[in-house]
Write an enzyme that holds these catalytic residues in place. Structure first.
Site, PDB file in Angstrom:
ATOM      1  N   ALA A 176       0.848  -1.191   0.000  1.00 51.54           N
ATOM      2  CA  ALA A 176       0.000   0.000   0.000  1.00 51.54           C
ATOM      3  C   ALA A 176       0.885   1.244   0.000  1.00 51.54           C
ATOM      4  CB  ALA A 176      -0.903  -0.005   1.227  1.00 51.54           C
ATOM      5  N   GLY A 177       0.379   2.321  -0.566  1.00 51.50           N
ATOM      6  CA  GLY A 177       1.172   3.544  -0.623  1.00 51.50           C
ATOM      7  C   GLY A 177       0.334   4.714  -1.083  1.00 51.50           C
TER       8      GLY A 177
ATOM      9  N   CYS B 174       4.848   4.163 -17.407  1.00 52.36           N
ATOM     10  CA  CYS B 174       4.203   2.961 -17.945  1.00 52.36           C
ATOM     11  C   CYS B 174       2.780   2.749 -17.445  1.00 52.36           C
ATOM     12  CB  CYS B 174       5.053   1.728 -17.628  1.00 52.36           C
ATOM     13  SG  CYS B 174       6.656   1.712 -18.457  1.00 52.36           S
TER      14      CYS B 174
END
Length: 459
Positions: A263-264, A271
């Site tokens: 998670a972040g 891309c």
């Protein structure tokens, strides 16, 4: 083998340098004289660990050359790699103008059989358009007897580990047709990639359209995993669960695995964002709706605002007079790529609310300066609220809190006592879950992670 690489951007330069490393005679073409001059003078225009050494070694050995001479590039390579940019168009589709221009140049100058390899990430059906562009140029020259084959060979290179990924690939995907020209192309491509298959066969042969599709499908799947975990992390924040424990729990299932479950504060780069959009656009062209991918994109856009919301929840809507430290500017570690970086969103939110920000990144400072000037071109006063620090600790001076946006190794084990002593308020907003909440609590630091911040506050 004699190889031509058209385009010396991220994909083209890595491909050309690594193929030269294997002993091939590689000619790299670019229309940007400035970039070619940099490469011929021993520099490289991008940051990629290990690449500069490979380029210099093979340039010195005479296996790697750089030029703007289109005719010479076409004459050189039996295999012509098209590795130019495919930026997103206004409608989200991939802009193929540079790919098709490269194809037309090949048709304009070729005098014998060529294998034309689409290395750029391109939508399904692009090989047909490349083939038509080359055939049209040959027809205009009255050279319809000349034969060629268009092959799809998508790249699977991670920024920050591209040289290693190329030299030790987990798979090589090649799409070709079953015509005599296509089978001859398969023979040449098999010879080119033979060094990678000595230990075991890594090449997956398929039709051209399936190869084109495979690249988009891979990036879409990885983006989906990231957005999925980010949604769960936001819920974990509400219910008091630790998303890191959840990650370990589900990642131990071999059907799921541990990769891309972190998670972040959102994914970025060149891309995932554009490839998800391009695949959605392709679906619309065929009257299909990719509902999951539409949600993936929406979740990611929202996730880039999560840190800003946590800051506002802690310090209030009006941040005038507040000063924040920010560690990490590039969209991921080991690169200076600022495209779609989450740091740009957070910086914009903070300065527009009246705050000042001191920022630091081990590699991306120069690129960040250029990009942020573009971001705030319409309001130069906001740019004045951003200071570029000289070190992680330098940014902490007079800061009310620290926000971490990129998970560089250099940020993983700081002197927490010094961090606490330097910050005006011992508050950390950790957008990449680098630190253990219990350790933060024991250190007397108020900690806000993604999907685990409640634990640090004893709730």
């Amino acid at each position: 083998m004699k190889i031509t690489i058209i385009g010396t951007g991220y994909v083209g330069l890595v491909t050309g340098a690594c193929l030269a490393e294997l002993g091939n005679d590689v000619f790299c073409l670019d229309v940007d004289q400035r970039k070619v001059d940099i490469l011929n003078n021993g520099g490289i225009p991008i940051h990629e660990p290990g690449l500069e050494e490979v380029v210099e070694r093979n340039r010195a050995a005479g296996r790697l050359q750089f030029s703007t001479d289109v005719a010479a590039s076409v004459a050189h390579g039996d295999i012509q790699f098209i590795a130019v940019g495919t930026p997103p168009d206004e409608d989200g589709s991939a802009d193929l103008q540079y790919v098709l221009a490269a194809a037309r140049n090949i048709g304009r100058y070729m005098e014998g059989f060529k294998v034309v390899v689409d290395k750029s990430t391109v939508p399904v059906g692009t090989a047909d358009r490349v083939k038509a562009a080359i055939a049209d140029e040959l027809a205009q020259r009255g050279k319809t007897e000349l034969s060629f084959s268009v092959v799809s060979n998508p790249e699977f290179l991670k920024e920050g580990a591209a040289v290693e990924d190329f030299m030790r690939p987990d798979r090589i995907v090649i799409g070709h047709d079953q015509s005599p020209e296509g089978l001859h192309a398969q023979t040449l491509m098999k010879k080119l990639y033979a060094p990678f298959n000595r230990n075991h066969e890594r090449t997956y042969w398929m039709d051209v359209r399936s190869a084109e599709f495979t690249k988009y499908a891979a990036n879409a799947m990885l983006a989906t995993r990231i957005s999925f975990m980010n949604e769960l992390a936001n819920l974990a924040d509400k219910v008091g669960a630790d998303i890191e424990s959840v990650r370990h729990g589900i990642g131990s299932d071999p059907r799921i695995g541990h990769s891309f479950l972190y998670a972040g504060c959102g994914y970025g780069g060149s891309c995932f964002p554009k490839d998800v959009q391009a695949l959605e656009r392709t679906a619309r062209d065929y009257d299909q709706s990719l509902l999951i991918l539409r949600a993936v994109e929406q979740v990611n856009d929202l996730q880039k605002h999560v840190l800003g919301k946590k800051v506002v929840a802690r310090f209030g809507e009006d941040l005038a007079g507040k000063h924040f430290a920010l560690w990490g500017l590039a969209f991921k570690p080991n690169t200076d790529d600022m495209r779609e970086a989450s740091s740009r969103v957070l910086i914009g939110e903070l300065v527009r609310r009246g705050a000042t920000v001191a920022v630091y990144d081990p590699v991306a400072m120069k690129e960040a300066s250029r990009v942020l000037q573009l971001d705030f071109a319409d309001d130069a006063a906001l740019l004045q609220r951003i200071r570029f620090g000289t070190s992680p600790m330098d940014t902490l001076q007079d800061a009310d809190a620290l926000a971490i946006v990129t998970e560089w190794k250099a940020f993983r084990s700081p002197d927490f006592e010094r961090v606490k002593a330097t910050l005006k308020n011992p508050v950390i907003f950790d957008g990449r879950n680098l630190f253990d909440p219990q350790l933060m609590a024991d250190s007397g630091i108020e900690y806000y992670g993604i999907g685990r911040s409640l634990l640090a506050r004893g709730q």
